[in-house]
Motif scaffolding. Sequence first.
Motif, PDB file in Angstrom:
ATOM      1  N   LEU B  16      15.869   1.731   8.040  1.00 51.24           N
ATOM      2  CA  LEU B  16      15.644   0.473   7.316  1.00 51.24           C
ATOM      3  C   LEU B  16      14.528  -0.335   7.966  1.00 51.24           C
ATOM      4  N   ARG B 185       6.627   3.513  13.954  1.00 51.76           N
ATOM      5  CA  ARG B 185       6.738   2.867  12.644  1.00 51.76           C
ATOM      6  C   ARG B 185       5.834   3.556  11.629  1.00 51.76           C
ATOM      7  N   TRP B 187       4.986   2.348   8.634  1.00 52.38           N
ATOM      8  CA  TRP B 187       4.178   1.488   7.775  1.00 52.38           C
ATOM      9  C   TRP B 187       3.094   0.708   8.517  1.00 52.38           C
ATOM     10  N   ASP B 188       2.980   0.901   9.827  1.00 57.14           N
ATOM     11  CA  ASP B 188       1.948   0.158  10.563  1.00 57.14           C
ATOM     12  C   ASP B 188       0.574   0.406   9.963  1.00 57.14           C
ATOM     13  N   GLN B 190      -0.391  -0.267   6.957  1.00 55.39           N
ATOM     14  CA  GLN B 190      -0.358   0.150   5.544  1.00 55.39           C
ATOM     15  C   GLN B 190      -0.230  -1.047   4.604  1.00 55.39           C
ATOM     16  N   GLU B 191      -0.728  -2.202   5.019  1.00 51.63           N
ATOM     17  CA  GLU B 191      -0.651  -3.399   4.174  1.00 51.63           C
ATOM     18  C   GLU B 191      -1.184  -3.115   2.772  1.00 51.63           C
ATOM     19  N   ALA B 192      -0.441  -3.618   1.782  1.00 53.64           N
ATOM     20  CA  ALA B 192      -0.846  -3.553   0.375  1.00 53.64           C
ATOM     21  C   ALA B 192      -0.920  -2.126  -0.164  1.00 53.64           C
ATOM     22  N   LEU B 193      -0.130  -1.230   0.402  1.00 50.87           N
ATOM     23  CA  LEU B 193      -0.062   0.144  -0.120  1.00 50.87           C
ATOM     24  C   LEU B 193       0.293   0.150  -1.609  1.00 50.87           C
ATOM     25  N   GLU B 194       1.063  -0.876  -2.034  1.00 49.64           N
ATOM     26  CA  GLU B 194       1.481  -0.950  -3.442  1.00 49.64           C
ATOM     27  C   GLU B 194       0.301  -1.146  -4.388  1.00 49.64           C
ATOM     28  N   LEU B 211      12.107   6.279  -1.929  1.00 48.41           N
ATOM     29  CA  LEU B 211      10.889   5.589  -2.345  1.00 48.41           C
ATOM     30  C   LEU B 211       9.917   6.647  -2.840  1.00 48.41           C
TER      31      LEU B 211
END
Lengths: 218, 218
Positions: B16, B185, B187-188, B190-194, B211
């Motif tokens: 999580l 981690r 997601w380090d 990975q800002e704005a991957l969406e 996901l």
Amino acid sequence: MSAAGRLRLSNFAISLDGFGTGEGLTQDAPFGHAGERLHEWMFATAMWHRLIGEPGGTTGLDNELAGRHWEGFGAEIMGRGKFHTGPGPIPEDWRGFWGEEPPFRTPVIVLTHHTRPDLEMAGGTRFLFRDTTPQEALAEARELAGGQDVRLGGGVRTVREFLDADLVDELHVVIVPILLGRGQRLWDGQEALEERFDLRLEPGDSGVMHLLGTRRTS
Amino acid sequence: MSAAGRLRLSNFAISLDGFGTGEGLTQDAPFGHAGERLHEWMFATAMWHRLIGEPGGTTGLDNELAGRHWEGFGAEIMGRGKFHTGPGPIPEDWRGFWGEEPPFRTPVIVLTHHTRPDLEMAGGTRFLFRDTTPQEALAEARELAGGQDVRLGGGVRTVREFLDADLVDELHVVIVPILLGRGQRLWDGQEALEERFDLRLEPGDSGVMHLLGTRRTS
């Protein structure tokens, strides 16, 4: 712990990468670069539509859980950053982000080193500024709540402090499928939380995921 | 991008709080303090039961997605840490964590600064050790895959490198409701991957969350 007077974290939204707020918080941008992106799921619900006086909105699990945010609570505890973006003293004329009739309608304890007199708002909300420990704040909030539950209102650091002190009875975290990349992480220092809480994930109806947790009775 | 030859991250499990592996990795404990906790959901599936020659297992979404891990791939790319817990040269007699007949049954490119001769295993797996860029590794893997997809096999840093280089076409991350607290981690950075991927969350049948992401065609 009796069923009444529980401390509950409710509708606390984080990004997939665990940030409960962004970076660069200011009074004009209290969530920093996150903006409103952690809360858009809630704006879609019938609960929110009702709150702002508009018809419509979704009626699935998102709405059901969002609606519970306002049910069964007799007090809230929030960190100072939720009331006013710090640091330093809170300006005397600042009355919070919610206008003259805030939605809380209960006593709200604001944890801050910069105390000031109580603030009585319209509609039943009373802000009480306290420089105290989580334990003492919770004891006072429980008394004020008169047998109802106490909402743990955030922000991130405040939630972590209460988790660290093992004072939280129920938690509801909303995982929003965006990656903020930076900001304040909810889960820092929370290793093995699953040993203290029964955790389960439930899919919302807008693409978010609800994490629901109940503290195990030891 | 044609439908064939996609680079896909498949069944990559994180906690999580976003850790894809724990702390303190050794040859005897390749996931460190995480142990097998990120993978227990998969051990419950019929796919896994079949793999180890036992009857039974779950047959819901967990099993369906776990089963896809072995379908449609003509090659894998993995980081050196998945083949052998680093750092330093890989001992000459080390043949991987999977015994003499590894489950890959395709060419597997192992990214490492410590190259060595190809390793031909039983059952169709061939390990190729390459000191090269993500782009060149992918080009070679695509050629080896003969029109099938390429699996991005991990570990965490390898996945991040391929995401950073925008080489990943599809991703499937399994979010396990435990808090590891420390480790690597996913997601380090990975800002704005969406913004690059259409992301959606689907509930598994064992308490995990899947996901699923598809890179947007620009």
